[in-house]
Each structure stands twice: as C-alpha cells, then as structure tokens.
Design an enzyme around this catalytic site. Sequence first.
Site, PDB file in Angstrom:
ATOM      1  N   ASN A   1     -27.963 -12.924  15.507  1.00 29.87           N
ATOM      2  CA  ASN A   1     -28.069 -14.132  16.330  1.00 29.87           C
ATOM      3  C   ASN A   1     -26.714 -14.693  16.732  1.00 29.87           C
ATOM      4  OD1 ASN A   1     -30.817 -14.306  16.712  1.00 29.87           O
ATOM      5  ND2 ASN A   1     -31.164 -15.348  14.761  1.00 29.87           N
TER       6      ASN A   1
ATOM      7  N   HIS B   1     -33.061 -11.943   5.706  1.00 30.85           N
ATOM      8  CA  HIS B   1     -33.482 -12.305   7.061  1.00 30.85           C
ATOM      9  C   HIS B   1     -34.196 -11.124   7.706  1.00 30.85           C
ATOM     10  CE1 HIS B   1     -32.453 -13.597  11.388  1.00 30.85           C
ATOM     11  NE2 HIS B   1     -33.510 -14.258  10.980  1.00 30.85           N
TER      12      HIS B   1
ATOM     13  N   GLU C   1     -31.210  -8.527   7.331  1.00 33.27           N
ATOM     14  CA  GLU C   1     -29.866  -9.021   7.022  1.00 33.27           C
ATOM     15  C   GLU C   1     -29.891  -9.606   5.612  1.00 33.27           C
ATOM     16  OE1 GLU C   1     -28.167 -10.243  11.466  1.00 33.27           O
ATOM     17  OE2 GLU C   1     -29.337 -11.728  10.368  1.00 33.27           O
TER      18      GLU C   1
ATOM     19  N   SER D   1     -33.411 -18.430   9.569  1.00 35.96           N
ATOM     20  CA  SER D   1     -32.696 -17.807  10.686  1.00 35.96           C
ATOM     21  C   SER D   1     -31.376 -18.505  10.954  1.00 35.96           C
ATOM     22  CB  SER D   1     -33.503 -17.928  11.981  1.00 35.96           C
ATOM     23  OG  SER D   1     -34.767 -17.386  11.843  1.00 35.96           O
TER      24      SER D   1
END
Length: 392
Positions: free
Chosen positions: A194, A144, A156, A123
């Site tokens: 994120n 991801h 991702e 992550s």
Amino acid sequence: MTTDGPRGNVAVVGTGAMGAGIAQVAAMAGHQVYLQDAGADRAAAAVEGLGQRLADLAAKSRMTREEARAAADRLQVVADLADLPECELVIEAAAEDLEVKQSVFAELGRTQPPTTLLATNTSSLDIDAIAESVHDPERVIGLHFFNPAPVMRLVEVVHGQSSAQTYVDFAADLVASWGKTPVHCASTPGFIVNRVARPFYGEGQRMLDEGLADAATIDACLRSAGFRMGPLELTDLIGQDVNLAVGTSVWERTGQDPRYAPVQLQRDLVAQGRLGRKTGRGVYRYAADGRPTDADPDERRVDELVGGPARTDPVARTVAMLVNEAVDLVHRGEASPEDVDTAMVLGTSYPKGPVAWGRELGYDYVRTVLAELDDAYPGGRYRPSPALDGDR
Ligand SMILES: NC(=O)c1ccc[n+]([C@@H]2O[C@H](COP(=O)([O-])OP(=O)(O)OC[C@H]3O[C@@H](n4cnc5c(N)ncnc54)[C@H](O)[C@@H]3O)[C@@H](O)[C@H]2O)c1
C-alpha cells in the site's frame, strides 16, 4: 515454537470479509479454528458461508468432499473472547479502528497464555500502537493478508519495534506452511504494497488532471507496459473512497509528505459520490452489467505518448515513481529488495518488481525522469530518493 507436528488452535477475531477468508485458510491447513465477532450472529453466518464455500470447492474438484467436510468441522463459533480456548495464534481482523483493536488485544493479552502469538490484519494502523495495549508486546505482530485471503498468496509479516524475532519467524513459517508467501517489513505507513503502489494511482490521476490524455488512453498506456489494469479503471474497481482513504492515511502518517498528497481530482470524485463501479460512475460510467461505456482509448495517442518525452510518457513517469518509492523503502531499511519485488508482483500483479525494474532501467534514467517532472511540477512530489544516488 515450531510449525512441524500437530496443528495448534487458531482463533480469528472479527469474521467479516477478511476474517472469514483467513479462517478458511487455517481450517484447510488443518487447524481447529475458533471464530469470534462482536456482531450478533456474525461468526455463525461466517461459519455457514464457509461451509458453503468449501462444499463449492469440492464440487469443482479443488478438494475432496471429505476434506471439505473435515475443514468445515474444524470451524467453531465462540461468543466471547474470554471463552476462547488456549491458542497458538490469534488473528484479529475486526474493524479498522485503533481503539477497537487495542481493546481486543488488551483482552487477548489477559486471557491467552503468554506464548500465544497475537497478530493483527490491520491495513493501515501502527503495530506498535496496537501492541501498547498488551503487557508483553513482543508477541504482537502484523499478518497482513490480501483480499480474497484464500486466493491471494501474499502475506506481509509486519514487525513492530518490540516484536520478538522468534514470533516473527514462527509466523512466517506458519503462513508458508499454509501455502502463502510471506514477506517481511517494518511497521511503516502502508507497509510494502500500500506504500509502493501509491504513485501508480497518483500519477494516473495527475495525468488526467493535467489533461495529458483522456482516462481510457492513460489506462491503455499502462496496460501496454504489462500492467493488468490502468490506474483509473483500477481505482474505479477498488472504490475511489477506499483508495482515497488508504492514500490519505499514508499521507497523514508520513507527516503529509507531498509525495503522497491526495489528488484533488480524486477528492472531487468522492465528494460527488462518483465512487467507481459500485455506484455506476467513477472516472468512467458503467452500464448495469458493470462494463464501462466510455473506455475506448485513442490508440494513436497511446503510440504518441508511450516512448515519447518522459514528462508526457505515462509509463515512464509511473515506473520512475514506483522505482523511487520502492528503493526508498529499502533504503530506510524497512524491507529487503527481494521482499519488495515479491510483494508488488504478488500483491498487485505488476509485470516486474520495481526494484529489479529500476536496476534494469538504470538509476540515472530514473533520476532524469524525476528531475524533468520536478522542473515541471515543483513542490516535492517528485523528490528523488537518496537511494538513487547509489550507482553514481
Ligand atoms: N477488505 C480488505 O480488502 C482488507 C484487506 C487487508 C486487510 N484488511 C483489514 O482487515 C480488517 C477487517 O476488514 P474487513 O474488510 O474484513 O472488514 P469487515 O467490515 O468485513 O469485517 C469486520 C468484522 O469485525 C467485526 N468487529 C468489529 N468490532 C469488533 C470487535 N471489537 N470484536 C470482534 N469483532 C468485531 C464486525 O462485526 C465485522 O464482522 C481491517 O482491519 C481491515 O483494515 C482489509
């Protein structure tokens, strides 16, 4: 490499929450899936849990019993990495620790044939730092997945500096054939979701800290704009500690850019053990059934704030910051505008993609909101992206 024809072998290394979910997705797509975990009996426990999960899906008529049984039969435990058969793809979902990942990749680089795609579900770590441990880093990429992997459509596909385009394309096609929606991005801190989501949480915490309104009222303002949850209730759900760790990692990896500086209010919550729903108290207090006991918004104040002056409108400030972050990522060439919007809508359920939202509002408006905030709170947090100069 092609995604047509018979399904190749897939291995999942690290079979906790994410690894098990990814194994389920690959097995349901028809791959023979090998599960390996450093923890004793962890992989076996994951296979057992997945057998149950697949049977439950059949019981709910999401698949036939035969399909569930066939998918469960495709899951196989492997004790050591060296015992893995030749795979088309290995996905590592072990602990979020660079040394752990480097040692897994070094071993995979030695034991898997040079054509095997090696992917990490990290992550927050840099793909290139992980790829360094393999002598042919062009076959290392990030894949991801989001939690829970069988439910969340977004993946991702993260390109390292050395990742070869053939592997990247193959990975995107493969996850698309599993029913996922791949988006591409560079190995930038936080990738797309994120990174772009940081100000959603940060602004909520700032506004609470400033005393603009109580938590329930701030959350209600954001819900009124179509966000499924407000920032404060959402961080209580995620866990204040988990959310702070992600934010701190992005802040550190961007050279402590003030835009991502952790908010003291959240640090205090974590220091006091007020981690959110899981500890019964975070921003809110929770009853035994998990419901907050102090989350009634002041509706009159919501009406006053939303549509009021930008500096005191929780929606205007939050959306301006999300747009700023999103167009900045695109400006740096780290993802396309379409992929940023797809990622934010699928990964966070925002009502609109922030790039499209910015175009709708107009960059002049976004710049004006940021300038007002910068006047009130100087220091770089509200620094506008050069991308906002684009339509001048
Ligand atoms: N939990 C999430 O929401 C989420 C979402 C996306 C990505 N991720 C990433 O996925 C990865 C796994 O996260 P998780 O939440 O599933 O963690 P987890 O703690 O549930 O599982 C990690 C598993 O890896 C095993 N492990 C540790 N070291 C290992 C090694 N050297 N070799 C093999 N197995 C090893 C552990 O025994 C454990 O079973 C992390 O990199 C995390 O950052 C997590």
